[in-house]
Enzyme design. Sequence first.
Site, PDB file in Angstrom:
ATOM      1  N   SER A  86       0.804  -1.224   0.000  1.00 49.57           N
ATOM      2  CA  SER A  86       0.000   0.000   0.000  1.00 49.57           C
ATOM      3  C   SER A  86       0.837   1.273   0.000  1.00 49.57           C
ATOM      4  O   SER A  86       0.286   2.373   0.040  1.00 49.57           O
ATOM      5  CB  SER A  86      -0.935  -0.007   1.208  1.00 49.57           C
ATOM      6  OG  SER A  86      -0.206  -0.226   2.395  1.00 49.57           O
ATOM      7  N   THR A 205      -1.848   3.825   3.895  1.00 52.43           N
ATOM      8  CA  THR A 205      -0.903   4.937   3.883  1.00 52.43           C
ATOM      9  C   THR A 205      -0.025   5.020   5.133  1.00 52.43           C
ATOM     10  O   THR A 205      -0.500   4.789   6.239  1.00 52.43           O
ATOM     11  CB  THR A 205      -1.726   6.241   3.799  1.00 52.43           C
ATOM     12  OG1 THR A 205      -2.507   6.163   2.629  1.00 52.43           O
ATOM     13  CG2 THR A 205      -0.874   7.467   3.808  1.00 52.43           C
ATOM     14  N   THR A 223       1.867   7.068  -0.101  1.00 57.40           N
ATOM     15  CA  THR A 223       0.966   5.935  -0.338  1.00 57.40           C
ATOM     16  C   THR A 223       0.911   5.582  -1.824  1.00 57.40           C
ATOM     17  O   THR A 223       1.220   6.413  -2.677  1.00 57.40           O
ATOM     18  CB  THR A 223      -0.459   6.306   0.127  1.00 57.40           C
ATOM     19  OG1 THR A 223      -1.304   5.165   0.061  1.00 57.40           O
ATOM     20  CG2 THR A 223      -1.071   7.395  -0.725  1.00 57.40           C
ATOM     21  N   ARG A 233      -6.930   8.942 -10.337  1.00 59.02           N
ATOM     22  CA  ARG A 233      -7.527   9.279  -9.027  1.00 59.02           C
ATOM     23  C   ARG A 233      -6.431   9.727  -8.049  1.00 59.02           C
ATOM     24  O   ARG A 233      -5.393   9.098  -7.928  1.00 59.02           O
ATOM     25  CB  ARG A 233      -8.253   8.059  -8.472  1.00 59.02           C
ATOM     26  CG  ARG A 233      -8.907   8.265  -7.101  1.00 59.02           C
ATOM     27  CD  ARG A 233      -8.041   7.747  -5.969  1.00 59.02           C
ATOM     28  NE  ARG A 233      -8.720   7.854  -4.666  1.00 59.02           N
ATOM     29  CZ  ARG A 233      -8.122   7.642  -3.506  1.00 59.02           C
ATOM     30  NH1 ARG A 233      -6.846   7.289  -3.472  1.00 59.02           N
ATOM     31  NH2 ARG A 233      -8.766   7.771  -2.372  1.00 59.02           N
ATOM     32  N   VAL A 234      -6.689  10.822  -7.374  1.00 60.72           N
ATOM     33  CA  VAL A 234      -5.768  11.300  -6.347  1.00 60.72           C
ATOM     34  C   VAL A 234      -6.500  11.276  -5.010  1.00 60.72           C
ATOM     35  O   VAL A 234      -7.637  11.741  -4.914  1.00 60.72           O
ATOM     36  CB  VAL A 234      -5.277  12.731  -6.663  1.00 60.72           C
ATOM     37  CG1 VAL A 234      -4.440  13.282  -5.514  1.00 60.72           C
ATOM     38  CG2 VAL A 234      -4.470  12.739  -7.959  1.00 60.72           C
ATOM     39  N   GLY A 235      -5.849  10.733  -4.001  1.00 63.46           N
ATOM     40  CA  GLY A 235      -6.457  10.687  -2.671  1.00 63.46           C
ATOM     41  C   GLY A 235      -6.074  11.889  -1.837  1.00 63.46           C
ATOM     42  O   GLY A 235      -5.631  12.926  -2.351  1.00 63.46           O
ATOM     43  N   ASP A 236      -6.246  11.740  -0.560  1.00 65.22           N
ATOM     44  CA  ASP A 236      -5.929  12.835   0.372  1.00 65.22           C
ATOM     45  C   ASP A 236      -4.439  12.970   0.650  1.00 65.22           C
ATOM     46  O   ASP A 236      -3.953  14.042   1.009  1.00 65.22           O
ATOM     47  CB  ASP A 236      -6.644  12.587   1.709  1.00 65.22           C
ATOM     48  CG  ASP A 236      -6.238  11.250   2.331  1.00 65.22           C
ATOM     49  OD1 ASP A 236      -6.098  10.261   1.574  1.00 65.22           O
ATOM     50  OD2 ASP A 236      -6.050  11.185   3.554  1.00 65.22           O
ATOM     51  N   THR A 256      -5.219   8.460   7.341  1.00 63.07           N
ATOM     52  CA  THR A 256      -5.167   7.235   6.561  1.00 63.07           C
ATOM     53  C   THR A 256      -6.604   6.762   6.345  1.00 63.07           C
ATOM     54  O   THR A 256      -7.498   7.122   7.103  1.00 63.07           O
ATOM     55  CB  THR A 256      -4.321   6.166   7.288  1.00 63.07           C
ATOM     56  OG1 THR A 256      -4.261   4.986   6.495  1.00 63.07           O
ATOM     57  CG2 THR A 256      -4.882   5.821   8.653  1.00 63.07           C
ATOM     58  N   GLY A 257      -6.802   5.993   5.298  1.00 66.46           N
ATOM     59  CA  GLY A 257      -8.151   5.517   5.008  1.00 66.46           C
ATOM     60  C   GLY A 257      -8.684   6.110   3.717  1.00 66.46           C
ATOM     61  O   GLY A 257      -7.909   6.500   2.844  1.00 66.46           O
ATOM     62  N   GLY A 259      -9.550   8.456   1.232  1.00 65.09           N
ATOM     63  CA  GLY A 259      -9.120   9.831   1.083  1.00 65.09           C
ATOM     64  C   GLY A 259     -10.209  10.801   0.694  1.00 65.09           C
ATOM     65  O   GLY A 259     -10.156  11.981   1.051  1.00 65.09           O
TER      66      GLY A 259
HETATM   67  C1  SD4 Z   1      -5.940   7.393  -0.213  1.00 68.62           C
HETATM   68  N1  SD4 Z   1      -5.689   7.690   2.141  1.00 68.62           N
HETATM   69  O1  SD4 Z   1      -5.348   7.380  -1.295  1.00 68.62           O
HETATM   70  C2  SD4 Z   1      -5.132   7.066   0.977  1.00 68.62           C
HETATM   71  C3  SD4 Z   1      -4.905   5.607   1.112  1.00 68.62           C
HETATM   72  C4  SD4 Z   1      -6.021   4.775   0.761  1.00 68.62           C
HETATM   73  O2  SD4 Z   1      -7.641   3.319   1.515  1.00 68.62           O
HETATM   74  O3  SD4 Z   1      -6.403   4.655  -0.363  1.00 68.62           O
HETATM   75  N2  SD4 Z   1      -6.587   4.102   1.722  1.00 68.62           N
HETATM   76  O4  SD4 Z   1      -7.122   7.643  -0.087  1.00 68.62           O
END
Ligand code: SD4
Length: 345
Positions: A86, A205, A223, A233-236, A256-257, A259
């Site tokens: 991850s 992450t 991450t 796709r871009v996360g947080d 984490t989690g 995003g």
């Molecule tokens: C994100 N917080 O990209 C990061 C890691 C993730 O499920 O995907 N967690 O959203």
Amino acid sequence: MLDRRKFLKASALSASLLAIDKSGIAAVLPSTPLNSAAAKPIVISTWDFGIAANHDAWKVLSAGGRSLDAVEKGVQVPEADPKNQSVGYGGLPDRDGKVTLDACIMDDLGNCGSVAGLEHIVHPISVARMVMEKTPHVMLVGDGALQFALENGFKKTNLLTPESEKAWKEWLKTAKYEPVMNIENKLYDKAAPTKLPGNQYNHDTIGMLALDARGNLSGACTTSGMAFKLHGRVGDSPIIGAGLYVDNEVGGATSTGVGEEVIRNVGSFLVVELMRQGYAPEAACKEAVMRIIKKKPDIAKNIQVGFLALNKKGEYGAYAIQKGFSYAVCNAENQDLLIPGQSYY
Ligand code: SD4
């Protein structure tokens, strides 16, 4: 002082910690105290793989080094670990089979740098630092980020390991190429976590926060993002204020989690601002989690989001929507894996 009944002592380190995780014991442990105080320097980071990351960060901090150098060195550990699916090298790819990495870094002076959707580079955190230090910008994405990295001496590497390629091909068989919201919870059998192949999908992450001997704070977050996400796709995690925020007057926070929910609530900035108003780190994390739950209760019950915070005094805390989240703490006295407060949603 920490209440020793309320944390998992990590003296037996990784093997026993994984055993704890797989046995599910972690899920019944109480939360950490609201005010876990510890003397500086100190480093904290997300998940059980944070223990090894903290170890390298600690080498910098214990030698009197800067928190910025500590967090960069620390998160490089999971970035380079092919077994960690991850983060970084060996991360699970997007639905097109491409490993795209997100990372950001922030220092005690309010400087920050970030990369998103970066391919072929083992250490996106170091590219993010270079964006911060060598450009007038904060964020580079995709091909531009790769071009910048290559121009600055980073080596092009195939990040897709055979294990992650195999997992992606397995996913393709039944996924109908549909992007998923939360691969971790879909595959994570809470009743019997060891049933999962390699128990590999339920950790994500790495976010790290450090306070150095001079009392200065920095943070890093890196991450491979949500497994099998839409390409692009871009996360947080690379977004300053969402996946990471540091204010040297107050404290730092990381997440984490899933995003998307963190971005919608500008989560890490929120946690830091709550600490500015006097919230203890865990209470600030809890308030940010509760805001996510309150705004979108139907989404929140099926996802995980966890926040981790460290204040200027060296107090720390965390809170998550679901059971299963852990974080690692390292200072002169302890190397601990802690179970944060949970909403038990
Ligand atoms: C994100 N917080 O990209 C990061 C890691 C993730 O499920 O995907 N967690 O959203």
